[in-house]
Each structure stands twice: as C-alpha cells, then as structure tokens.
Enzyme design. Structure first.
Site, PDB file in Angstrom:
ATOM      1  N   ASP A 144     -46.997 -40.859  29.681  1.00  0.00           N
ATOM      2  CA  ASP A 144     -46.307 -42.143  29.579  1.00  0.00           C
ATOM      3  C   ASP A 144     -47.084 -43.022  28.595  1.00  0.00           C
ATOM      4  OD1 ASP A 144     -44.697 -44.309  30.009  1.00  0.00           O
ATOM      5  OD2 ASP A 144     -45.502 -44.786  32.001  1.00  0.00           O
TER       6      ASP A 144
ATOM      7  N   ASP B 116     -40.470 -42.757  25.821  1.00  0.00           N
ATOM      8  CA  ASP B 116     -41.938 -42.682  25.808  1.00  0.00           C
ATOM      9  C   ASP B 116     -42.524 -42.028  27.051  1.00  0.00           C
ATOM     10  OD1 ASP B 116     -41.272 -45.002  27.457  1.00  0.00           O
ATOM     11  OD2 ASP B 116     -43.416 -45.410  27.416  1.00  0.00           O
ATOM     12  N   GLU B 117     -41.700 -41.286  27.780  1.00  0.00           N
ATOM     13  CA  GLU B 117     -42.190 -40.742  29.043  1.00  0.00           C
ATOM     14  C   GLU B 117     -41.566 -39.376  29.290  1.00  0.00           C
ATOM     15  OE1 GLU B 117     -41.194 -43.319  32.304  1.00  0.00           O
ATOM     16  OE2 GLU B 117     -42.137 -41.996  33.777  1.00  0.00           O
TER      17      GLU B 117
HETATM   18 MG   LIG Z   1     -44.465 -46.341  29.129  1.00  0.00          MG
END
Ligand SMILES: [Mg+2]
Length: 391
Positions: free
Chosen positions: A12, A106-107
């Site tokens: 993350d 983003d994860e």
């Molecule tokens: Mg994040």
C-alpha cells in the site's frame, strides 16, 4: 500448502495521491497537502502525513478539513498522473508473481507462495518490491507480509508509514489481540457497536469470547468472524481472471471421493485449458488447482512450470502433483468442485518472435551472446526487423 501457510504480501503506497503531488512539486514537500474535491460538497481523497497531524483524514468533507488545516495546500486530483505512476508500481508486482490482486491504484495483494524457491524468502521478496518501487517512482510503499490476506494487510497497516512488517502464524494471535475490533475485516460499524454492547472492544476479547454469547450479536457470521479474530483467513488472492488466467472447473452433483476419478477430471480440464491457451497463442508458467470441500471450503494449490507451456501433459503432471499432495493429507478427502487454471502468461508477441527466432536455428548460446552484448531486448528487436523484411 495449508491456507495459513501461504506467503501473501500486501503493498500500500503511503498517502499516494498527495505523495505524487509532493514528488512533482518539490515546494510542497514538508507541507500539508490535501488532494480533494474542492467544490462545496467535496471530500478529501488523500492527504499527506503533514496534514494528518491536523486531524485531516480521507473521506472527510473538504470544508471540515479546511477548518482543521486552514494553511494546507488543497489540490484537485490528477487521476491521469496517478494512473501513470500506478502502472509503474504494478509492473514491480508482476515481476515477482503473476498472482496480483489490485485493490486500488496504489494497493494490492500479491501471492508469492510459488515464487519463494526462485526469488528467496517472503522478506527478501517484500524488500525487493519496496526498494524497486522507490527506485523507479521515488515514492514510499508500506509492505505487510503474512500467511494470509488478513494478516498481510494488518501488517502493512500497523507499520505504516514506510512500513515493513511480517506477521508469522505463531505471532498472529498476540499481534491481533490488542487491536480494536473495528480493525477486523468484515466488522463494520453496526457489528462493531453490537460487539461494544457485549463489552468486547479488542480483537483478542472477540477471539476469546464464548461463541454462543456472540451468536446473538453476530448471527450466522459468528464462526467466520471468530476465525478472523484468531488470524485465520482462507481468502485467495484473486488476479483479474479475464486476461491473466485460463481455467476450467466442474462442480460435482455427488461429492467426488475417488482419487482416480479426480485425476481424470484434471486431465479433462488440462485438455481444455491447453486448447484455449494454444488458440490464443499463450503459454503459462503457473498451474493452480482449486479444490472445494463440501459445502464451501475452497483451497487452492499452486506450482510453477519450469518453462512456460501450453502442453496438456505438462499442465496435467503439475496439477496431479498438487492434487495428490492435498488428497494424501486429508483424513477423508471429498470434493464438491475441482478446477485447474493456467496463469503467468508471457507476452504473446514476444513469445512468437522468440519462437520464430528459435525456428530459424538461433541457438541458446547465440541468444545468450546477443542478449549479454546488447541487452535483453535485442533478440526481440532483431525479430521485429526480420518480420518486417518479409512483408
Ligand atoms: Mg495507500
């Protein structure tokens, strides 16, 4: 491999959108940056850690954020730019495993169980991912590692920002125990309040609580939620199916209990998969077997082929090995569903060029020489030129 002995990584990016803004505009480094809808009803999308110190949080109305942090820099999101960086980050993920389940830009979860032999321990792979992301984007990712999704995600969350933490099975209960119940996956606001009414505030208290007492608050979910509270989670990392895997599965009307019959099903699935892969010009490197025990307990087992392949016999041999190991470990094996899939595909055009180069009699030795001299893309480029000259 039992479900709780898989190697799962959760990655993350820290304050992703805000960090991209600080990267692109050096003046903003060290300053509270809030990426948000700036209209009257806007909400905060992401804020930098400098802004969090003022109490600003994601999903908070922008108006409220402005009251908490009047001197912050407020910016509209620039999604195209975030997507560009996201693509670089996901490229890193796919370098360590084909089993990537993206949760947002983003994860993602990465199942690296089948990569350990080739790349090293889960920590080595986790560190490699974290470093490669930083080298290529100059952005910081938090990396959590564990035997399942639940623990991998918690590991990254509790070590953020710039996190790097592994929860090993033996430590799972101890690490989970002090956390508030609301942190547990599936425990939403309503369930959290119901648990608070029973006097249960931590995950440890939830795990230790008498099941019958909990049932009134949690209903039929009680078993699953208490298992999660103990750190047990059987969810698989699920890559996008359409492009990343070709599979075949069958649900049996009557539970399958005969091993030989299970093998025949594997062969049948293998034939279908190989045909479909060949049709699309694909060769895969990962074979996954899906086994469902009645009524709904699903296990997956996975192994890598030495060389990417679309051959029935190679897929079948690997799948059979996985099935046999699982079967022998069961006191009373019983299957409701059996499936096989092939994933980890090489890029189609690269593969075709590679094959045509081989067909021309370029030896492995020569390939190695070309690539060591001109870099690993040279052979592909030479192939492209040759294809053009035939047009
Ligand atoms: Mg994040």
């Amino acid at each position: 491999m039992p479900p709780d002995e898989r190697s799962i990584i959760h990655v993350d990016m820290d304050a992703f959108y805000a960090s991209v803004e600080q990267l692109d505009q050096p003046d903003l480094r060290g300053v509270p940056v809030i990426v948000a809808g700036l209209g009257p009803r806007g909400v905060v999308s992401t804020c930098s850690y400098e802004a969090r110190r003022f109490g600003v949080r994601s999903a908070m109305p922008t108006a409220q954020a402005r009251r908490l942090c009047p001197d912050g820099v407020y910016l509209w999101p620039r999604m195209a730019r975030y997507e560009e960086v996201s693509a670089q980050v996901f490229e890193v993920f796919h370098e360590v495993t084909p089993l990537v389940e993206g949760l947002s830009l983003d994860e993602a979860f990465l199942d690296v169980s089948a990569s350990l032999r080739l790349l090293g321990s889960i920590e080595v792979i986790g560190r490699r991912v974290k470093n490669a992301i930083f080298e290529r984007t100059r952005l910081v990712a938090s990396v959590g590692m564990g035997p399942n999704k639940l623990l991998a995600k918690l590991a990254s969350e509790i070590s953020k920002p710039n996190g790097f933490h592994r929860i090993v099975p033996e430590r799972a209960a101890a690490e989970l125990a002090p956390l508030p119940v609301g942190r547990l996956w599936t425990v939403g606001k309503v369930t959290e309040q119901a648990l608070h009414r029973l006097g249960i505030r931590t995950i440890g208290e939830l795990a230790a609580c008498d099941t019958a007492r909990l049932a009134s608050a949690l209903g039929r979910q009680v078993g699953v939620i208490q298992a999660l509270a103990r750190g047990e989670d059987e969810r698989c990392v699920e890559p996008e199916q359409a492009e990343q895997s070709i599979g075949a599965e069958h649900t049996f009307d009557v539970d399958l209990v005969e091993y030989e019959l299970a093998e025949s099903w594997l062969l049948r699935h293998g034939e279908r998969i190989a045909a479909r892969a060949r049709q699309r010009g694909l060769k895969g490197s990962t074979v996954t077997v899906k086994l469902r025990e009645p009524p709904f307990v699903t296990h997956t087992r996975q192994a890598q082929l030495g060389v990417p392949s679309a051959s029935v016999s190679e897929i079948y041999e690997v799948a059979r090995g996985l099935l046999r190991t699982w079967w022998q470990a069961q006191p009373r094996p019983r299957l409701r569903l059996l499936g096989v899939s092939l994933s980890g595909f090489a890029e189609r055009h690269q593969q075709e060029l590679f094959e045509s180069a081989q067909a021309e009699g370029i030896t492995d030795q020569l390939q190695d020489r070309i690539n060591s001299r001109f870099g690993s893309g040279s052979l592909v480029r030479a192939g492209v030129l040759r294809t053009r000259s035939q047009d």
